[in-house]
Motif scaffolding. Structure first.
Motif, PDB file in Angstrom:
ATOM      1  N   LYS A 197       2.501   2.731  -3.251  1.00  0.00           N
ATOM      2  CA  LYS A 197       1.650   3.446  -4.200  1.00  0.00           C
ATOM      3  C   LYS A 197       1.792   4.957  -4.077  1.00  0.00           C
ATOM      4  O   LYS A 197       1.441   5.691  -5.008  1.00  0.00           O
ATOM      5  N   ARG A 198       2.319   5.422  -2.931  1.00  0.00           N
ATOM      6  CA  ARG A 198       2.381   6.869  -2.712  1.00  0.00           C
ATOM      7  C   ARG A 198       3.707   7.361  -2.133  1.00  0.00           C
ATOM      8  O   ARG A 198       3.880   8.569  -1.942  1.00  0.00           O
ATOM      9  N   GLN A 249       0.819  -1.206   0.000  1.00  0.00           N
ATOM     10  CA  GLN A 249       0.000   0.000   0.000  1.00  0.00           C
ATOM     11  C   GLN A 249       0.857   1.263   0.000  1.00  0.00           C
ATOM     12  O   GLN A 249       0.581   2.226  -0.725  1.00  0.00           O
TER      13      GLN A 249
END
Length: 271
Positions: free
Chosen positions: A59-60, A56
């Motif tokens: 992704k950023r 997760q």
């Protein structure tokens, strides 16, 4: 898993090619070999949770930030500053339970999680303190798993190398300071740490187990058998020490002279 089953798993790991070495499973087997009475699943669950969180974050966030935040923030893994010499800090099952340990034990979780998420991360056999190398678009970076995965700047690497006793012409060579090592070498380093601490405290039974695990993980290396012999001699198991010395001699002719001298000394004690 019994101690015998753990040895079988370590034998299989020892026979694996470097690119196929089962790092976390082999580390768990090492911990079981030390104490077979404990539950394994929490250690595996920690690895799985780390993979989920890192997936997760990637992704950023940048790879180095995502890895550090996942392992130190989400998984709460950190170096043990207060009781650094505690044996639990070098045991992967205890690390999963306590969420703290020495750098190389923490690094095993970093490596496992990073690889499962497609990151290029390797162990670095830095003198005196284990580090990680992560490949980024800007080039390789050094990460310190003991210090919450923070980036170690080149100037700091040189300072640490000088403090560890390396000569200035070596301490300035970042390519050498950050040379990656195999996962097998990472786990062997952890067992070396356990062996050294156990030997220093004259816990020769524990030292023998750690040396034997090294022999299983790296079956072509004669040196673990020399340490097995020393640990057995410390326990008064002279026949077993002779057997280990014979194995060292058979593996490497270069070890023959040292092993032969040690073997003769043990034989004199037997007589």
């Amino acid at each position: 898993m019994t101690r015998e089953e753990a040895e079988d798993l370590l034998l299989e790991a020892g026979a694996a090619k470097d690119g196929e070495f089962p790092l976390l499973d082999a580390a768990i087997a090492c911990a079981v070999h030390e104490d077979p009475t404990r539950e394994l699943q929490p250690a595996r669950d920690l690895g799985a949770a780390g993979v989920e969180r890192l997936t997760q974050r990637l992704k950023r966030e940048s790879p180095e930030e995502a890895l550090a935040e996942t392992m130190a923030g989400d998984m709460r893994l950190a170096g043990d500053l207060l009781t650094h010499e505690h044996p639990a800090n070098a045991d992967i099952l205890s690390v999963a339970e306590r969420r703290k340990g020495i750098a190389v034990a923490l690094g095993i979780y970093y490596l496992h999680v990073a690889r499962r998420c497609g990151l290029s991360v390797s162990g670095v056999d830095f003198p005196g303190h284990f580090l990680l190398r992560i490949e980024t678009e800007e080039g390789p970076l050094a990460l310190d798993p003991f210090s919450e995965g923070r980036v170690v700047l080149p100037s700091e690497l040189t300072r640490r190398a000088l403090h560890a006793g390396l000569t200035p012409n070596v301490a300035d060579r970042l390519d050498r300071l950050m040379a990656p090592v195999s996962d097998r070498a990472v786990l062997v380093r952890l067992q070396n740490n356990i062996f050294a601490r156990a030997s220093a405290s004259r816990d020769y039974a524990r030292a023998e187990r750690a040396a034997l695990r090294r022999a299983l993980l790296d079956p072509g290396d004669h040196r673990p058998w020399l340490d097995v012999a020393a640990a057995r001699e410390g326990q008064g198991a002279l026949a077993g020490a002779l057997e280990a010395l014979a194995r060292a001699t058979a593996l490497d002719g270069g070890a023959a002279l040292a092993a032969r001298a040690q073997r003769e000394r043990v034989r004199l004690r037997l007589n």
